[in-house]
Design a protein around this motif. Structure first.
Motif, mmCIF file in Angstrom:
data_model
loop_
_atom_site.group_PDB
_atom_site.id
_atom_site.type_symbol
_atom_site.label_atom_id
_atom_site.label_comp_id
_atom_site.label_asym_id
_atom_site.label_seq_id
_atom_site.Cartn_x
_atom_site.Cartn_y
_atom_site.Cartn_z
ATOM 1 N N LYS A 109 21.633 48.360 -4.186
ATOM 2 C CA LYS A 109 23.176 48.191 -3.957
ATOM 3 C C LYS A 109 23.302 47.178 -2.898
ATOM 4 C CE LYS A 109 27.051 51.030 -2.572
ATOM 5 N NZ LYS A 109 27.615 52.303 -2.257
ATOM 6 N N PHE A 110 22.671 47.171 -1.822
ATOM 7 C CA PHE A 110 22.798 46.149 -0.782
ATOM 8 C C PHE A 110 21.678 45.158 -0.763
ATOM 9 C CE2 PHE A 110 24.410 50.121 1.116
ATOM 10 C CZ PHE A 110 25.953 49.735 1.259
ATOM 11 N N GLY A 111 20.484 45.402 -1.422
ATOM 12 C CA GLY A 111 19.349 44.497 -1.252
ATOM 13 C C GLY A 111 19.571 43.370 -2.303
ATOM 14 N N VAL A 112 20.082 43.713 -3.471
ATOM 15 C CA VAL A 112 20.156 42.559 -4.728
ATOM 16 C C VAL A 112 21.391 41.671 -4.269
ATOM 17 C CG1 VAL A 112 20.630 42.046 -7.066
ATOM 18 C CG2 VAL A 112 19.120 43.837 -6.510
ATOM 19 N N PRO A 113 22.491 41.999 -3.884
ATOM 20 C CA PRO A 113 23.680 41.320 -3.608
ATOM 21 C C PRO A 113 23.207 40.407 -2.171
ATOM 22 C CG PRO A 113 24.573 43.253 -3.999
ATOM 23 C CD PRO A 113 23.264 43.520 -4.092
ATOM 24 N N ALA A 114 22.327 40.952 -1.264
ATOM 25 C CA ALA A 114 21.728 40.275 -0.222
ATOM 26 C C ALA A 114 20.979 39.075 -0.661
ATOM 27 C CB ALA A 114 21.170 41.108 0.888
ATOM 28 N N ILE A 115 20.055 39.416 -1.446
ATOM 29 C CA ILE A 115 19.237 38.352 -1.925
ATOM 30 C C ILE A 115 20.037 37.307 -2.564
ATOM 31 C CG2 ILE A 115 17.509 37.653 -3.839
ATOM 32 C CD1 ILE A 115 16.203 40.748 -3.156
ATOM 33 N N LEU A 116 20.995 37.713 -3.678
ATOM 34 C CA LEU A 116 22.016 36.757 -4.097
ATOM 35 C C LEU A 116 22.413 35.776 -3.308
ATOM 36 C CD1 LEU A 116 23.436 35.455 -6.684
ATOM 37 C CD2 LEU A 116 25.044 37.315 -6.607
ATOM 38 N N LEU A 117 23.082 36.252 -1.963
ATOM 39 C CA LEU A 117 23.930 35.567 -1.038
ATOM 40 C C LEU A 117 22.904 34.723 -0.513
ATOM 41 C CD1 LEU A 117 26.486 38.177 0.406
ATOM 42 C CD2 LEU A 117 26.881 36.459 -1.013
ATOM 43 N N LEU A 118 21.575 35.244 0.069
ATOM 44 C CA LEU A 118 20.751 34.207 0.459
ATOM 45 C C LEU A 118 20.404 33.218 -0.444
ATOM 46 C CD1 LEU A 118 18.691 33.721 3.003
ATOM 47 C CD2 LEU A 118 16.905 35.313 1.696
ATOM 48 N N GLN A 119 20.180 33.359 -1.618
ATOM 49 C CA GLN A 119 19.574 32.271 -2.583
ATOM 50 C C GLN A 119 21.069 31.259 -2.568
ATOM 51 O OE1 GLN A 119 18.718 34.673 -5.856
ATOM 52 N NE2 GLN A 119 16.251 34.648 -5.150
ATOM 53 N N GLU A 157 10.171 49.755 -9.067
ATOM 54 C CA GLU A 157 11.063 49.115 -8.165
ATOM 55 C C GLU A 157 10.639 47.684 -7.744
ATOM 56 O OE1 GLU A 157 12.554 51.971 -5.528
ATOM 57 O OE2 GLU A 157 13.811 53.085 -6.662
ATOM 58 N N ARG A 158 9.668 47.650 -7.152
ATOM 59 C CA ARG A 158 9.167 46.524 -6.703
ATOM 60 C C ARG A 158 9.349 45.466 -7.426
ATOM 61 N NH1 ARG A 158 4.621 48.596 -8.200
ATOM 62 N NH2 ARG A 158 2.529 47.455 -8.335
ATOM 63 N N ILE A 159 8.886 45.675 -9.129
ATOM 64 C CA ILE A 159 9.157 44.445 -9.967
ATOM 65 C C ILE A 159 10.562 44.129 -9.980
ATOM 66 C CG2 ILE A 159 8.517 44.011 -12.445
ATOM 67 C CD1 ILE A 159 5.961 44.330 -10.786
ATOM 68 N N LEU A 160 11.441 45.227 -10.005
ATOM 69 C CA LEU A 160 13.022 44.929 -10.401
ATOM 70 C C LEU A 160 13.444 44.037 -9.167
ATOM 71 C CD1 LEU A 160 14.194 48.522 -11.653
ATOM 72 C CD2 LEU A 160 13.744 46.381 -12.914
ATOM 73 N N LEU A 161 12.893 44.428 -8.104
ATOM 74 C CA LEU A 161 13.279 43.602 -6.771
ATOM 75 C C LEU A 161 12.682 42.158 -6.711
ATOM 76 C CD1 LEU A 161 13.298 46.482 -4.147
ATOM 77 C CD2 LEU A 161 15.514 44.982 -4.997
ATOM 78 N N ASN A 200 16.415 34.700 -14.921
ATOM 79 C CA ASN A 200 17.758 35.430 -15.048
ATOM 80 C C ASN A 200 17.918 36.407 -16.024
ATOM 81 O OD1 ASN A 200 19.811 35.307 -12.644
ATOM 82 N ND2 ASN A 200 19.029 33.386 -12.759
ATOM 83 N N VAL A 201 17.376 35.698 -17.147
ATOM 84 C CA VAL A 201 17.394 36.513 -18.576
ATOM 85 C C VAL A 201 16.483 37.642 -18.376
ATOM 86 C CG1 VAL A 201 16.521 36.595 -20.908
ATOM 87 C CG2 VAL A 201 18.108 34.737 -19.935
ATOM 88 N N VAL A 202 15.215 37.263 -17.977
ATOM 89 C CA VAL A 202 14.051 38.461 -17.562
ATOM 90 C C VAL A 202 14.388 39.311 -16.730
ATOM 91 C CG1 VAL A 202 11.843 38.673 -16.865
ATOM 92 C CG2 VAL A 202 12.140 36.837 -18.222
ATOM 93 N N GLY A 203 15.304 39.087 -15.832
ATOM 94 C CA GLY A 203 15.701 40.052 -14.895
ATOM 95 C C GLY A 203 17.001 40.913 -15.434
ATOM 96 N N PHE A 204 17.543 40.347 -16.284
ATOM 97 C CA PHE A 204 18.837 41.039 -16.932
ATOM 98 C C PHE A 204 17.925 42.079 -17.772
ATOM 99 C CE2 PHE A 204 21.734 41.841 -20.321
ATOM 100 C CZ PHE A 204 22.918 42.217 -19.478
ATOM 101 N N VAL A 205 16.996 41.587 -18.476
ATOM 102 C CA VAL A 205 16.344 42.503 -19.903
ATOM 103 C C VAL A 205 15.432 43.330 -18.876
ATOM 104 C CG1 VAL A 205 14.467 42.422 -21.352
ATOM 105 C CG2 VAL A 205 16.288 40.700 -21.252
ATOM 106 N N LEU A 206 14.885 43.404 -17.866
ATOM 107 C CA LEU A 206 14.238 44.431 -17.138
ATOM 108 C C LEU A 206 14.991 45.400 -16.646
ATOM 109 C CD1 LEU A 206 11.605 42.212 -14.770
ATOM 110 C CD2 LEU A 206 11.055 43.779 -16.622
ATOM 111 N N TYR A 207 16.133 45.296 -16.152
ATOM 112 C CA TYR A 207 17.078 46.168 -15.401
ATOM 113 C C TYR A 207 17.764 46.918 -16.708
ATOM 114 C CZ TYR A 207 17.104 44.860 -10.445
ATOM 115 O OH TYR A 207 16.722 44.839 -9.321
ATOM 116 N N GLY A 208 18.184 46.324 -18.016
ATOM 117 C CA GLY A 208 18.676 46.934 -19.053
ATOM 118 C C GLY A 208 17.511 47.903 -19.920
ATOM 119 N N TYR A 209 16.130 47.457 -19.771
ATOM 120 C CA TYR A 209 14.965 48.234 -20.171
ATOM 121 C C TYR A 209 14.679 49.367 -19.183
ATOM 122 C CZ TYR A 209 10.793 49.388 -22.539
ATOM 123 O OH TYR A 209 9.509 49.857 -23.166
#
Length: 90
Positions: free
Chosen positions: A67-77, A35-39, A12-21
């Protein structure tokens, strides 16, 4: 079980930093993170951190894939975590 929680915290820290960077690179007109790395960071368990970064940095919020993919991944997880807890932990 400690490894699992440490892994989730780290991804989660890595994901947050990747998006910020990536947002920083976008503003600086530099070469971006694919984008594939971010996803992949979201799919690897970092969806809460990635989603939080999207909201805080206002980054990738217009692209439907994010917009829809990341929340969908979150809900699935969350659903998978709930099913695991229901069937194996309680």
């Amino acid at each position: 079980m400690d490894f699992f929680w440490n892994y989730l915290a780290a991804v989660n820290v890595v994901g947050f930093v990747l998006y910020g960077y990536d947002k920083f690179l976008a503003k600086a007109h530099q070469r971006r993170i694919p984008e594939r790395i971010l996803l992949l960071a979201a799919a690897a368990g970092g969806s809460p951190g990635c989603w939080l970064a999207m909201v805080l940095f206002r980054h990738k919020t217009r692209k439907p894939k994010f917009k829809f993919g990341v929340p969908a991944i979150l809900l699935l997880q969350l659903a998978l975590a709930g099913a695991y807890w229901y069937y194996f932990v309680r």
